[in-house]
Design a protein around this motif. Structure first.
Motif, PDB file in Angstrom:
ATOM      1  N   LYS A 253     -16.865  26.215  37.420  1.00 48.50           N
ATOM      2  CA  LYS A 253     -16.580  26.632  38.792  1.00 48.50           C
ATOM      3  C   LYS A 253     -16.958  25.503  39.759  1.00 48.50           C
ATOM      4  O   LYS A 253     -17.966  24.835  39.584  1.00 48.50           O
ATOM      5  N   ARG A 254     -16.136  25.339  40.786  1.00 53.10           N
ATOM      6  CA  ARG A 254     -16.316  24.271  41.775  1.00 53.10           C
ATOM      7  C   ARG A 254     -17.227  24.746  42.909  1.00 53.10           C
ATOM      8  O   ARG A 254     -17.097  25.867  43.393  1.00 53.10           O
ATOM      9  N   PHE A 255     -18.106  23.849  43.356  1.00 57.75           N
ATOM     10  CA  PHE A 255     -18.972  24.111  44.502  1.00 57.75           C
ATOM     11  C   PHE A 255     -18.893  22.910  45.446  1.00 57.75           C
ATOM     12  O   PHE A 255     -19.118  21.772  45.033  1.00 57.75           O
ATOM     13  N   ASP A 256     -18.576  23.176  46.710  1.00 57.36           N
ATOM     14  CA  ASP A 256     -18.499  22.132  47.736  1.00 57.36           C
ATOM     15  C   ASP A 256     -19.612  22.346  48.755  1.00 57.36           C
ATOM     16  O   ASP A 256     -19.843  23.472  49.212  1.00 57.36           O
ATOM     17  N   TYR A 257     -20.280  21.262  49.120  1.00 55.95           N
ATOM     18  CA  TYR A 257     -21.377  21.319  50.092  1.00 55.95           C
ATOM     19  C   TYR A 257     -21.081  20.321  51.204  1.00 55.95           C
ATOM     20  O   TYR A 257     -20.886  19.126  50.945  1.00 55.95           O
ATOM     21  N   THR A 258     -21.048  20.800  52.448  1.00 58.73           N
ATOM     22  CA  THR A 258     -20.811  19.946  53.605  1.00 58.73           C
ATOM     23  C   THR A 258     -21.928  20.164  54.617  1.00 58.73           C
ATOM     24  O   THR A 258     -22.312  21.308  54.879  1.00 58.73           O
ATOM     25  N   ALA A 259     -22.458  19.072  55.166  1.00 57.29           N
ATOM     26  CA  ALA A 259     -23.572  19.196  56.108  1.00 57.29           C
ATOM     27  C   ALA A 259     -23.476  18.118  57.172  1.00 57.29           C
ATOM     28  O   ALA A 259     -22.992  17.010  56.925  1.00 57.29           O
ATOM     29  N   ILE A 260     -23.946  18.465  58.364  1.00 59.84           N
ATOM     30  CA  ILE A 260     -24.105  17.501  59.444  1.00 59.84           C
ATOM     31  C   ILE A 260     -25.528  17.623  59.971  1.00 59.84           C
ATOM     32  O   ILE A 260     -26.118  18.710  59.956  1.00 59.84           O
ATOM     33  N   GLY A 261     -26.086  16.503  60.410  1.00 60.80           N
ATOM     34  CA  GLY A 261     -27.438  16.524  60.932  1.00 60.80           C
ATOM     35  C   GLY A 261     -27.609  15.521  62.048  1.00 60.80           C
ATOM     36  O   GLY A 261     -26.896  14.510  62.114  1.00 60.80           O
ATOM     37  N   THR A 262     -28.555  15.781  62.923  1.00 61.64           N
ATOM     38  CA  THR A 262     -28.840  14.870  64.022  1.00 61.64           C
ATOM     39  C   THR A 262     -30.317  14.953  64.388  1.00 61.64           C
ATOM     40  O   THR A 262     -30.957  16.001  64.228  1.00 61.64           O
ATOM     41  N   ARG A 263     -30.834  13.820  64.853  1.00 60.55           N
ATOM     42  CA  ARG A 263     -32.217  13.781  65.333  1.00 60.55           C
ATOM     43  C   ARG A 263     -32.288  12.849  66.535  1.00 60.55           C
ATOM     44  O   ARG A 263     -31.669  11.769  66.537  1.00 60.55           O
ATOM     45  N   TYR A 264     -33.021  13.273  67.554  1.00 60.17           N
ATOM     46  CA  TYR A 264     -33.284  12.457  68.741  1.00 60.17           C
ATOM     47  C   TYR A 264     -34.787  12.407  68.950  1.00 60.17           C
ATOM     48  O   TYR A 264     -35.475  13.434  68.871  1.00 60.17           O
TER      49      TYR A 264
END
Length: 405
Positions: A253-264
């Motif tokens: 089975k396929r698993f896709d993981y997408t993430a965005i992150g930011t730090r100031y």
């Protein structure tokens, strides 16, 4: 493992190395909660949890890291971490063991066991001294059991007028345990794992995007037993049998993981935020969103931060069979523990105070208030779930002493 042995053998030839660096890090952590049903832990790999009227120390850890700069271009790195594991062995303790080759200032290639780069804090999430949280937000960091990857990555970095831009590609495989109630243990294998990370850094800002794809590589014994038992039930007795059988078949089975992150961070105020989305063609883990945002300020040797974290999946409890018998009821209750493992809908608000005791020692105090719409949950271990009044709102106090040496 072979890379670690190779590293140690190279270290014995001290006359040939230009620089050998040894570091250590430790966290002594204490946990208290008012939850009677949800046992508090920081990761779904942990086999021990803390309940009401208990004092928990299972989130404490001790780690060591060796770095050997063999040549200007070649470096060997090994990291061992001792923490709460169901199976205490060298493979679980070995967090990193890789060789890094940097042919130029722009290019970097690593081969061996490295951190699975899904998060902003991947490389230092186990080094508590390096961040303000008492522990990384559970709703975001505890979902994926895997922390490292056996494989390779290649990274290119170049300067722009306003900062550094980097692109990294990684590939490999990974195994990690999932621990749940009633001594459930599954050493989960993911294979054909590929990921891309884009990151931009300036003086005050960090922006990051990740996309990772992988396939499930194994099933646990309980899944196989459930498949065999469910296959014997007539379709007319359980009309949703076909979809349930499909949910039990994990391999491939396929698993896709997408993430965005930011730090100031401008050395007075800071904020950090990450959001992720997990999609797959498996009914067990599909359309799961998670994220957090933390805002804080520095006051001399002290840091104050407020954090809000949330995770939610679209999992649905499967329909019961049309006939009720003791055998079918037992099969159904066992099956939904599998299909509902990632039935998650919860949020946590946290207040954290961090104080620097020295240049290498910090103490943190964090109060969490958690609201969950569903128990049991993958995040916790559980007890006393037979009653109608469950702890869907509870508070947790974490106090930790964090040291680097």
């Amino acid at each position: 493992m072979r890379l670690l042995l190779l590293l140690l053998s190279f270290i014995s030839f001290n006359g040939a190395c230009n620089e050998l660096k040894f570091d250590g890090f430790a966290t002594l952590s204490m946990t208290l909660t008012d939850s009677e049903n949800a046992g508090i832990r920081q990761h779904i790999t942990q086999p021990h949890a803390t309940y009401k009227d208990e004092i928990g120390f299972s989130t404490s850890s001790l780690g060591f890291q060796l770095e050997w700069q063999a040549t200007p271009e070649l470096q060997f790195v090994g990291q061992v971490l001792l923490k709460d594991h169901e199976e205490q062995n060298i493979d679980n303790a070995l967090q990193m063991a890789f060789v890094r080759y940097s042919p130029s200032a722009n290019w970097q290639i690593r081969l061996g066991r490295t951190g699975l780069d899904l998060f902003m804090m991947t490389e230092h999430r186990d080094i508590g001294y390096t961040y303000t949280f008492d522990h990384p937000p559970t709703e975001f960091y505890a979902i994926v059991p895997h922390q490292n990857i056996d494989g390779a990555d290649i990274k290119y970095t170049f300067s722009q007028e306003h900062g550094l831009l980097s692109a990294k590609f990684f590939a490999g495989r990974s195994t990690a345990p999932i621990v749940s109630d009633d001594n459930f243990f599954w050493d989960v294998e993911i294979k054909s794992l590929y990921g891309v990370v884009l990151q931009w850094e300036s003086l005050d800002w960090t922006l990051r995007v990740n996309h990772t794809i992988t396939k499930a590589g194994n099933e646990n014994e309980q899944q196989l037993q459930l498949q065999a038992a469910l296959a014997q039930v007539p379709d007319e007795v359980w009309p949703t049998k076909a979809s349930l059988l499909d949910s039990l078949h994990i391999i491939g089975k396929r698993f896709d993981y997408t993430a965005i992150g930011t730090r100031y961070d401008n050395n007075q105020w800071f904020f950090q935020s990450e959001m992720s989305y997990i999609d797959s063609n498996s009914q067990v883990l599909n359309d799961l969103t998670a994220g957090y945002i933390g805002v804080g300020s520095y006051y001399g040797d002290h840091t104050i931060m407020a954090t809000f974290a949330q995770a939610k999946s679209n999992n649905r409890t499967p329909a019961r069979p049309l006939v009720s018998t003791p055998q079918l009821d037992l099969l159904y209750n066992t099956l939904i523990r599998h299909t509902n493992f990632y039935l998650i809908d919860q949020s946590t608000f946290s207040l954290t105070l961090r104080s620097e005791l020295s240049e290498s020692l910090a103490i943190k105090v964090q109060l969490d208030h958690t609201n969950t719409e569903s128990l049991p949950s993958a995040f916790y271990l559980h007890q006393g779930l037979t009653g109608s009044n469950l702890d869907t709102d509870f508070n947790t106090l974490g106090i930790s002493l964090n040291w680097v040496f």
